[in-house]
Scaffold this motif. Sequence first.
Motif: not given
Lengths: 152, 338
Positions: B61-64, B167-174
């Motif tokens: 999931c993280i790699n995707n 599983s789930g993953a999220a990416i956070v940015v400014p």
Amino acid sequence: MNSNVNMSNQEYSDFVDTKAKKSNLGKNILLAFVVGGIICSIGQIISDIAMNYGVAKQDATCITTIVLIFLGAFLTALNLYAKIGKFAGAGSIVPITGFSNSIVAPAIEFKTEGYILGLGANMFKVAGPVLVYGITTSVIVGFVYWLIKLFI
Amino acid sequence: MKIGKQSIKLENTPKLLNTSSIVGPKEMQGPLAMYFEAHTDDIFFGEKSFEKAESKLMKTCINNLLGKVPTDNANIDYIFAGDLLNQCISSGYCIRDLNIPFFGLYGACSTFCESLMLASLFIDAGYATKTVAATSSHFCSAERQFRMPLEHGNQMSTTAQCTVTGSGAAIVVPKDISIQSPYITHVTPGKIVDMGIKDIANMGAAMAPAAFNTIATHLTDTGRRSDYYDAIITGDLGTLGSEVLVDLFSKEGVDISTNHYDCGAMIYDLENQDVKCGGSGCGCMASVFSSYFYEQLKTKKMNRVLIVATGALMSPLACQQGETIPSIAHAVAIENEV
């Protein structure tokens, strides 16, 4: 807005109970009775066949136990006993096939941790209490029986 | 900036740049199948144990996720992750190979919001420029740790729930990254609430008061009404817990019945999949939010959502010692416009 639930723990528990779906007692009892009965009938058939071949009654009981334990273990390994159990509840837990299932199931599950600390150490995880209290009770009952026999 | 009793307003409104989800075979038979990004038909996911399979779920999931954003592992500043297994081994073994600084979290099934919250706060404070939040759960590894062996022939209680394999993953940015994405505007970390429920087969009821507490506090702290949100999404209260939550709000004169969703009640086909009250586990909200709800936000079908992951902080050992189930819920507000 009040952020705390305005109920005592007991009130909350009662409130939840009114919402929870009740299990269908009548259906569960009937299924347990029928499936449990079928398993016992299979045992009786095995016993009768054995006696038909001239095996003594006590030995026939022993053969029946062995065959039923094998069947329970075999169906567990095929992942069929869990399905029967879902359907039959106590009907398939109480007979000796259920006892067999309760030993084989953890044995399969804990094999990934090795044969000693996994399989060996966890095999009686479910059946352990039955063995401990079953054996203890039988010893106590046997002792009481022996005491009574002394005086009668 | 802290507002009200326990909420935080993220003044720099970090962006939820992207998400990724993966689920197992049973979840693919459910009504949300078309939304999940990846799935496996093999409950072992090609591994030798369920624990390894769970770890691989999270890693895939993280790699995707990282494959979808213009970055590589080296550019991720911190990862916040957790799962249900003792010592959070799914996350630990997954992130071992990723070479990213790691915060291991445990909030039971509330971990997804906990990690997303911390990932956002790090960005908001300027401590990082890319953070990842991820959680996972696996039906078989959870059954092993919390309940009976899989092959044991027993019946599920009518109030029980089924741990989601996923599983789930999220990416956070400014916010200054130009790609259009929803913003994380407020977070409300929850308090532990315990209404004395002891039945580990009825976690929905144990967790509903915690969800109520966090949502009510969030609304009071932010001065918002419940209908401000297009969706108030709880993690895994299931059908029973959801019903209790809606009732608790209606006792306060607030109607959330039209905009309340529960990932646990949505992920399975409750009629035909024999899951009793629905799904549960760290992977439940993680996979459902990262797929279905993120899609709703992206396509602007929903513009303001409050996600509230709920967790039951018990262990089988504590329950055997007669303890009740302490519960927690964390809320994160995600909005398309700020």
